[in-house]
Design a protein around this motif. Structure first.
Motif, PDB file in Angstrom:
ATOM      1  N   LYS A 193       1.240  10.308  -4.417  1.00 42.86           N
ATOM      2  CA  LYS A 193       1.658  11.509  -3.770  1.00 42.86           C
ATOM      3  C   LYS A 193       2.492  12.230  -5.115  1.00 42.86           C
ATOM      4  O   LYS A 193       2.676  13.359  -5.146  1.00 42.86           O
ATOM      5  N   LEU A 194       3.425  11.155  -5.536  1.00 40.18           N
ATOM      6  CA  LEU A 194       4.245  12.050  -6.565  1.00 40.18           C
ATOM      7  C   LEU A 194       3.435  12.589  -7.840  1.00 40.18           C
ATOM      8  O   LEU A 194       3.893  13.454  -8.658  1.00 40.18           O
ATOM      9  N   ILE A 195       2.165  12.015  -7.944  1.00 45.90           N
ATOM     10  CA  ILE A 195       1.241  12.467  -9.088  1.00 45.90           C
ATOM     11  C   ILE A 195       1.053  13.840  -8.873  1.00 45.90           C
ATOM     12  O   ILE A 195       1.179  15.010  -9.504  1.00 45.90           O
TER      13      ILE A 195
ATOM     14  N   LYS B 154       0.707  -1.339  -0.143  1.00 37.20           N
ATOM     15  CA  LYS B 154       0.037   0.095   0.024  1.00 37.20           C
ATOM     16  C   LYS B 154       0.858   1.292   0.035  1.00 37.20           C
ATOM     17  O   LYS B 154       0.657   2.164  -0.585  1.00 37.20           O
ATOM     18  N   LYS B 155       1.861   0.968   0.717  1.00 39.13           N
ATOM     19  CA  LYS B 155       3.006   2.299   0.678  1.00 39.13           C
ATOM     20  C   LYS B 155       3.572   2.748  -0.629  1.00 39.13           C
ATOM     21  O   LYS B 155       3.530   3.984  -1.145  1.00 39.13           O
ATOM     22  N   LEU B 156       3.666   1.549  -1.447  1.00 39.47           N
ATOM     23  CA  LEU B 156       4.127   1.966  -2.835  1.00 39.47           C
ATOM     24  C   LEU B 156       3.193   2.680  -3.779  1.00 39.47           C
ATOM     25  O   LEU B 156       3.289   3.569  -4.277  1.00 39.47           O
ATOM     26  N   ILE B 157       1.891   2.236  -3.479  1.00 39.38           N
ATOM     27  CA  ILE B 157       0.848   3.041  -4.216  1.00 39.38           C
ATOM     28  C   ILE B 157       0.402   4.338  -3.689  1.00 39.38           C
ATOM     29  O   ILE B 157       0.396   5.295  -4.647  1.00 39.38           O
ATOM     30  N   ASP B 158       0.293   4.554  -2.136  1.00 38.10           N
ATOM     31  CA  ASP B 158       0.327   5.946  -1.756  1.00 38.10           C
ATOM     32  C   ASP B 158       1.423   6.827  -2.213  1.00 38.10           C
ATOM     33  O   ASP B 158       1.188   8.000  -2.693  1.00 38.10           O
ATOM     34  N   GLN B 159       2.863   6.182  -2.126  1.00 40.06           N
ATOM     35  CA  GLN B 159       3.710   7.253  -2.660  1.00 40.06           C
ATOM     36  C   GLN B 159       3.679   7.418  -4.287  1.00 40.06           C
ATOM     37  O   GLN B 159       3.884   8.716  -4.596  1.00 40.06           O
TER      38      GLN B 159
END
Ligand code: AKG
Length: 332
Positions: A69-71, A61-66
């Motif tokens: 955020k970068l978007i 989930k952290k990868l998806i959240d990051q």
């Protein structure tokens, strides 16, 4: 003045499309009963519209959240900074926005950043792309999205096993076909629109690619057309939306469908989505496994390579489901 055709008019509220949540962990467990139930659900959904969800997919989930955020970080930059990655005429990758640029579909309201990913690292890496185009400050973006694409490519290969089994062919056959995929990742950013009933985020289209794995944020917007009516696919934080594209429709000999979809916008809040488009390696011939070609179901499309379908799609954009048929007629 542009007048929307009735069947394309943006409708912000649409009934929810009931699509099965497919438990990837259950599928990979190998338990025969679970696997056969899952394959039956996938087969039913793919014969009808080609959309399903995957849950228990194992993606951090952290990868998806990051990635989300970068978007935000990228699209909130000043226009001239984003334009360092401006998509060039005739190219598929780069930054594009509908406010001053050009999209092939009608009245779109969005900004995108697209880049290539190659599973066998034969071309430039995603990290190279970000550093070359946007500068050293964007190395971390590149590293994060390289990881995101690798994870998506691995998930796509697992889904290919699932699709193979759901079609009743050898489990490895599509995994093998896509193992050196040359795919595309697209970040979609839809700012609020004052008149959402007059615009679309993404116009109606079928994906020409093979399989799309989409993560949408918590803002509704994705819609799918089934039997001539638009339905919405409700966002679910822990799920990816998966859909069959034209190339896989051809690989399945027309058994699994690539379906028309679009994204509507709203006047309140930004909407974001991350789309990984699985594409075959450019050298691969797209032709169904022999077991799917029968007397009752003869080969539906002549064999082709992915770059030739892509080129055709870009020259002949259609807001219906007929691109693959038109391409097949053109090939014959
Ligand atoms: C695309 O990027 O091709 C899409 O269909 C995006 C759909 C979405 O943003 O939900």
């Amino acid at each position: 003045e542009f007048v929307w055709p009735d069947n394309e008019k943006p409708c912000l509220v649409a009934p929810e499309l009931k699509i099965p949540p497919i438990d990837m962990k259950g599928f990979l467990s190998g338990d025969p009963q679970t696997v056969s139930k899952i394959c039956a659900e996938v087969s039913e959904a793919c014969k009808k519209h080609g959309f399903f969800l995957v849950v228990n997919h194992g993606v951090d989930k952290k990868l998806i959240d990051q990635a989300h955020k970068l978007i935000d970080t990228f699209f909130c930059m000043d226009l001239p900074d984003k334009q360092k990655a401006q998509r060039k005429l005739g190219e598929h990758c780069g930054y594009a926005n509908s406010f001053i640029g050009r999209f092939s579909s009608k009245l779109p309201w969005k900004e995108t950043l697209s880049f290539h990913y190659s599973a066998d690292n034969s071309g430039k890496t995603v990290e190279d792309y970000f550093v070359n185009v946007l500068g050293e400050d964007f190395r971390q973006f590149g590293i994060l999205f390289q990881e995101y694409c690798e994870v998506m490519s691995n998930l796509a290969l697992e889904i290919m096993e699932l699709l193979g089994m759901s079609l009743g062919v050898d489990r490895e056959c599509f995994r093998e076909f896509f193992k050196n995929n040359e795919s595309v990742m697209r970040l979609n950013y839809y700012p609020p629109c004052q008149k959402p009933e007059l615009a679309l985020g993404t116009g109606p289209h079928c994906d020409p690619t093979s399989l799309t794995i989409l993560h949408q944020d918590q803002v509704e917007g994705l819609q799918v057309q089934v039997d001539g009516k638009w339905y919405s696919v409700a966002p679910k934080e822990d799920a990816f939306v998966v859909n069959i594209g034209d190339t896989f429709m051809a690989l399945s000999n027309g058994i699994f469908k690539s379906c028309l979809h679009r994204a509507v916008v709203n006047n309140q809040i930004v909407r974001k989505s991350l789309a990984f488009f699985l594409c075959p390696n450019r050298e691969k011939l797209v032709t169904p496994p022999k077991d799917l070609i029968t007397m009752e179901n003869p080969q539906a499309y002549p064999e082709f390579t992915w770059p030739s379908l892509l080129e055709f799609t870009q020259k002949h954009y259609r807001s219906d489901t007929k691109t693959l048929d038109a391409f097949a007629t053109w090939l014959r």
